[in-house]
Structures are given as structure tokens and as C-alpha cells.
Design a protein around this motif. Structure first.
Motif, PDB file in Angstrom:
ATOM      1  N   PRO A  27      -8.515 -61.478  15.529  1.00 22.26           N
ATOM      2  CA  PRO A  27      -7.320 -61.733  16.341  1.00 22.26           C
ATOM      3  C   PRO A  27      -7.251 -60.789  17.548  1.00 22.26           C
ATOM      4  O   PRO A  27      -7.507 -59.593  17.423  1.00 22.26           O
ATOM      5  N   ILE A  28      -6.915 -61.329  18.690  1.00 19.94           N
ATOM      6  CA  ILE A  28      -6.843 -60.540  19.919  1.00 19.94           C
ATOM      7  C   ILE A  28      -5.534 -59.771  20.007  1.00 19.94           C
ATOM      8  O   ILE A  28      -5.509 -58.596  20.385  1.00 19.94           O
ATOM      9  N   HIS A  29      -4.437 -60.422  19.640  1.00 20.60           N
ATOM     10  CA  HIS A  29      -3.108 -59.821  19.817  1.00 20.60           C
ATOM     11  C   HIS A  29      -2.954 -58.454  19.154  1.00 20.60           C
ATOM     12  O   HIS A  29      -2.500 -57.519  19.822  1.00 20.60           O
ATOM     13  N   PRO A  30      -3.311 -58.281  17.886  1.00 21.68           N
ATOM     14  CA  PRO A  30      -3.117 -56.958  17.269  1.00 21.68           C
ATOM     15  C   PRO A  30      -3.899 -55.847  17.974  1.00 21.68           C
ATOM     16  O   PRO A  30      -3.427 -54.709  18.056  1.00 21.68           O
ATOM     17  N   ASN A  31      -5.074 -56.159  18.491  1.00 22.43           N
ATOM     18  CA  ASN A  31      -5.856 -55.143  19.197  1.00 22.43           C
ATOM     19  C   ASN A  31      -5.198 -54.768  20.523  1.00 22.43           C
ATOM     20  O   ASN A  31      -5.126 -53.581  20.874  1.00 22.43           O
ATOM     21  N   LEU A  32      -4.711 -55.758  21.251  1.00 23.80           N
ATOM     22  CA  LEU A  32      -4.021 -55.457  22.500  1.00 23.80           C
ATOM     23  C   LEU A  32      -2.704 -54.733  22.255  1.00 23.80           C
ATOM     24  O   LEU A  32      -2.292 -53.895  23.063  1.00 23.80           O
ATOM     25  N   VAL A  33      -2.048 -55.047  21.138  1.00 30.82           N
ATOM     26  CA  VAL A  33      -0.797 -54.365  20.789  1.00 30.82           C
ATOM     27  C   VAL A  33      -1.032 -52.863  20.683  1.00 30.82           C
ATOM     28  O   VAL A  33      -0.263 -52.050  21.212  1.00 30.82           O
ATOM     29  N   HIS A  34      -2.101 -52.489  20.006  1.00 31.69           N
ATOM     30  CA  HIS A  34      -2.361 -51.061  19.831  1.00 31.69           C
ATOM     31  C   HIS A  34      -2.730 -50.397  21.152  1.00 31.69           C
ATOM     32  O   HIS A  34      -2.432 -49.215  21.358  1.00 31.69           O
ATOM     33  N   LEU A  35      -3.338 -51.139  22.048  1.00 35.83           N
ATOM     34  CA  LEU A  35      -3.617 -50.599  23.379  1.00 35.83           C
ATOM     35  C   LEU A  35      -2.314 -50.388  24.146  1.00 35.83           C
ATOM     36  O   LEU A  35      -2.105 -49.338  24.769  1.00 35.83           O
ATOM     37  N   MET A  74       9.209 -67.958   9.584  1.00 31.90           N
ATOM     38  CA  MET A  74       9.616 -68.457  10.897  1.00 31.90           C
ATOM     39  C   MET A  74      10.605 -67.503  11.568  1.00 31.90           C
ATOM     40  O   MET A  74      10.510 -67.225  12.765  1.00 31.90           O
ATOM     41  N   GLU A  75      11.546 -66.994  10.789  1.00 29.37           N
ATOM     42  CA  GLU A  75      12.524 -66.059  11.328  1.00 29.37           C
ATOM     43  C   GLU A  75      11.838 -64.788  11.826  1.00 29.37           C
ATOM     44  O   GLU A  75      12.136 -64.282  12.906  1.00 29.37           O
ATOM     45  N   THR A  76      10.869 -64.302  11.040  1.00 29.46           N
ATOM     46  CA  THR A  76      10.126 -63.108  11.430  1.00 29.46           C
ATOM     47  C   THR A  76       9.334 -63.357  12.704  1.00 29.46           C
ATOM     48  O   THR A  76       9.321 -62.522  13.621  1.00 29.46           O
ATOM     49  N   MET A  77       8.675 -64.520  12.792  1.00 29.52           N
ATOM     50  CA  MET A  77       7.876 -64.838  13.978  1.00 29.52           C
ATOM     51  C   MET A  77       8.756 -64.981  15.214  1.00 29.52           C
ATOM     52  O   MET A  77       8.380 -64.536  16.305  1.00 29.52           O
ATOM     53  N   LEU A  78       9.929 -65.588  15.063  1.00 35.93           N
ATOM     54  CA  LEU A  78      10.827 -65.749  16.208  1.00 35.93           C
ATOM     55  C   LEU A  78      11.319 -64.400  16.720  1.00 35.93           C
ATOM     56  O   LEU A  78      11.315 -64.143  17.924  1.00 35.93           O
ATOM     57  N   TRP A  79      11.744 -63.531  15.797  1.00 37.88           N
ATOM     58  CA  TRP A  79      12.196 -62.198  16.201  1.00 37.88           C
ATOM     59  C   TRP A  79      11.066 -61.405  16.849  1.00 37.88           C
ATOM     60  O   TRP A  79      11.274 -60.671  17.819  1.00 37.88           O
ATOM     61  N   HIS A  80       9.858 -61.562  16.296  1.00 35.62           N
ATOM     62  CA  HIS A  80       8.708 -60.847  16.849  1.00 35.62           C
ATOM     63  C   HIS A  80       8.380 -61.367  18.254  1.00 35.62           C
ATOM     64  O   HIS A  80       8.060 -60.583  19.158  1.00 35.62           O
ATOM     65  N   GLY A  81       8.469 -62.663  18.452  1.00 35.13           N
ATOM     66  CA  GLY A  81       8.205 -63.240  19.772  1.00 35.13           C
ATOM     67  C   GLY A  81       9.236 -62.823  20.807  1.00 35.13           C
ATOM     68  O   GLY A  81       8.894 -62.414  21.923  1.00 35.13           O
ATOM     69  N   VAL A 125      12.132 -48.809  19.306  1.00 33.51           N
ATOM     70  CA  VAL A 125      12.137 -50.280  19.309  1.00 33.51           C
ATOM     71  C   VAL A 125      10.740 -50.804  18.996  1.00 33.51           C
ATOM     72  O   VAL A 125      10.573 -51.776  18.253  1.00 33.51           O
ATOM     73  N   MET A 126       9.722 -50.138  19.542  1.00 32.46           N
ATOM     74  CA  MET A 126       8.335 -50.526  19.257  1.00 32.46           C
ATOM     75  C   MET A 126       8.018 -50.391  17.772  1.00 32.46           C
ATOM     76  O   MET A 126       7.290 -51.201  17.211  1.00 32.46           O
ATOM     77  N   TYR A 127       8.565 -49.356  17.148  1.00 31.07           N
ATOM     78  CA  TYR A 127       8.343 -49.153  15.711  1.00 31.07           C
ATOM     79  C   TYR A 127       8.942 -50.318  14.913  1.00 31.07           C
ATOM     80  O   TYR A 127       8.283 -50.882  14.032  1.00 31.07           O
ATOM     81  N   ILE A 128      10.174 -50.700  15.229  1.00 24.77           N
ATOM     82  CA  ILE A 128      10.825 -51.825  14.539  1.00 24.77           C
ATOM     83  C   ILE A 128      10.041 -53.111  14.790  1.00 24.77           C
ATOM     84  O   ILE A 128       9.747 -53.883  13.870  1.00 24.77           O
ATOM     85  N   HIS A 129       9.686 -53.329  16.054  1.00 25.97           N
ATOM     86  CA  HIS A 129       8.958 -54.532  16.446  1.00 25.97           C
ATOM     87  C   HIS A 129       7.585 -54.586  15.772  1.00 25.97           C
ATOM     88  O   HIS A 129       7.154 -55.633  15.294  1.00 25.97           O
ATOM     89  N   GLY A 156       5.560 -57.308  13.081  1.00 27.85           N
ATOM     90  CA  GLY A 156       4.188 -57.796  13.213  1.00 27.85           C
ATOM     91  C   GLY A 156       3.352 -57.497  11.989  1.00 27.85           C
ATOM     92  O   GLY A 156       2.559 -58.340  11.533  1.00 27.85           O
ATOM     93  N   ALA A 157       3.536 -56.306  11.440  1.00 24.85           N
ATOM     94  CA  ALA A 157       2.793 -55.930  10.234  1.00 24.85           C
ATOM     95  C   ALA A 157       3.199 -56.814   9.058  1.00 24.85           C
ATOM     96  O   ALA A 157       2.355 -57.201   8.237  1.00 24.85           O
ATOM     97  N   GLN A 158       4.473 -57.159   8.962  1.00 25.49           N
ATOM     98  CA  GLN A 158       4.936 -58.044   7.894  1.00 25.49           C
ATOM     99  C   GLN A 158       4.322 -59.433   8.036  1.00 25.49           C
ATOM    100  O   GLN A 158       3.982 -60.073   7.031  1.00 25.49           O
TER     101      GLN A 158
END
Length: 202
Positions: free
Chosen positions: A23-31, A112-119, A165-169, A173-175
Motif C-alpha cells: 500500500p502506498i498511503h501508509p508509507n506516504l503517511v509516515h513521510l 465505514m464510520e472509521t473510514m469516513l472519519w479517517h478520510g 490531531v495527527m495522533y488521533i487520526h 488509520g491503524a484501526q
């Protein structure tokens, strides 16, 4: 998401539900996280430089206060740029997500709720990071360009708040990966009854 809509993307999806193996997203997230946090931390060190200047002299390190602010600025700028790609990859990968509907996260939310909040959180963080970069740019090039301390204390305080906020967000993503198995290769293979040991050895 509807399987027919996924098929319209025209790509063969792998075991992780994506057309690529990692997955690309998790790697870019850490960057994004690393660049933002380093930017704020170096600005903090620059602000408090006079308090520990003697430490650098004791260690025989040739360090100028402006160097810390340079690192802070360029990391913040890089974070703002990379975050556009982070959010774009996140939305692409979330469109391909197939999460279980009968599972709840540790926070009591369904997939779905988790994905919406994450988005939504991702777009909010993008706006905050870009806003912080613009604020940082005004301080560097206009408001405080002739001052030794290049950043305002309020800027650092907001930066620390955004880190929270990044920690909560990030926890959301981890969930998604750990609890719902979204784009988690091992989880997806186990769900369809594959023997991971056989696959690893093969």
C-alpha cells in the motif's frame, strides 16, 4: 465497495485488495508525519537555542541558530507537498477497501464510520499543514526575516496541537489495518483460508 465498480478500475487486485503489492498511503503517511514533526521540533530547538548554546560549544559542534530554522522551514514545505500525494493515495486506496461489516473497532466504530472519519480527517490535516506552511513562509520571508527568532510561539503551539490531531487520526488509520484488515495482506489471506506459512515458504 460494490465489486462491479471495483472491476471498472481495470486493474487486477492482489491479496491485499490493491493493484500493487505494498500500500502506498501508509508509507506516504509516515513521510508526512516525519517531515512535519521534524519541522516543528527543529523550530522549537531554534527558539530555545540560546538556552543550550553552551552544549553545542562543549560538544565542539559548529551550529548557527538559523540552521535550525532552515531545517524547520524546508521540512514543513516538504510535508505540505507530500501530503497532497498522501491524501490522493488514501482516497484511491479507500475506494478499493472491503472491510467486514460485523466488526467494531476499539473505539466502538464500524469500518465505514472509521473510514469516513479517517478520510475527512485527512483532508482537514492537509488544510492545516498547508496553512502552517503558508504561516511559516510569512514568518520566514516577511514578518520576522530580520529577527533572530524566526518563528512565533503561537506557531509552535499550533504545531504541537496538530501533532495531537495527527495522533488521533493515525490511530483511526491503524484501526483500519489492524482491526478491519483493510489492505492488510496477511489478514486478507487468512480471511479466505490461505495458509500463510505455506505462502511464505513458497
Amino acid at each position: 465497495m460494490n465489486a462491479e465498480l471495483i472491476d471498472q478500475l481495470g486493474a487486477k487486485l492482489g491479496a491485499n485488495g490493491l493493484p500493487y503489492s505494498i500500500p502506498i498511503h501508509p508509507n506516504l503517511v509516515h513521510l508526512t508525519l516525519g517531515l512535519f514533526i521534524i519541522g516543528i521540533l527543529f523550530d522549537i530547538v531554534g527558539v530555545f537555542f540560546p538556552l543550550h548554546k553552551f552544549v553545542y560549544k562543549y560538544l565542539a559542534l559548529s551550529v548557527e541558530r538559523a540552521n535550525f530554522f532552515d531545517v524547520g522551514w524546508y521540512n514543513m514545505l516538504a510535508s505540505a507537498i507530500i501530503t497532497f500525494f498522501t491524501v490522493a493515495a488514501g482516497f484511491y486506496e479507500i475506494m478499493l477497501a472491503e472491510a467486514p461489516v460485523d466488526v467494531k473497532s476499539a473505539w466502538g466504530m464500524q469500518a465505514m464510520e472509521t473510514m469516513l472519519w479517517h478520510g475527512v480527517g485527512g483532508v482537514l490535516l492537509l488544510a492545516l499543514i498547508v496553512g502552517m506552511t503558508v504561516w511559516r513562509g510569512f514568518q520566514r520571508f516577511i514578518w520576522r526575516k530580520d529577527e533572530d527568532r524566526q518563528v512565533q510561539l503561537s506557531y509552535l503551539a499550533v504545531g504541537m496541537a496538530i501533532m495531537f490531531v495527527m495522533y488521533i487520526h493515525g490511530t483511526l488509520g491503524a484501526q483500519m489495518a489492524a482491526e478491519f484488515g483493510v489492505h492488510n495482506t496477511a489478514d486478507q489471506l487468512l480471511r479466505v483460508g490461505q495458509d500463510l506459512n505455506a505462502i511464505i515458504k513458497g
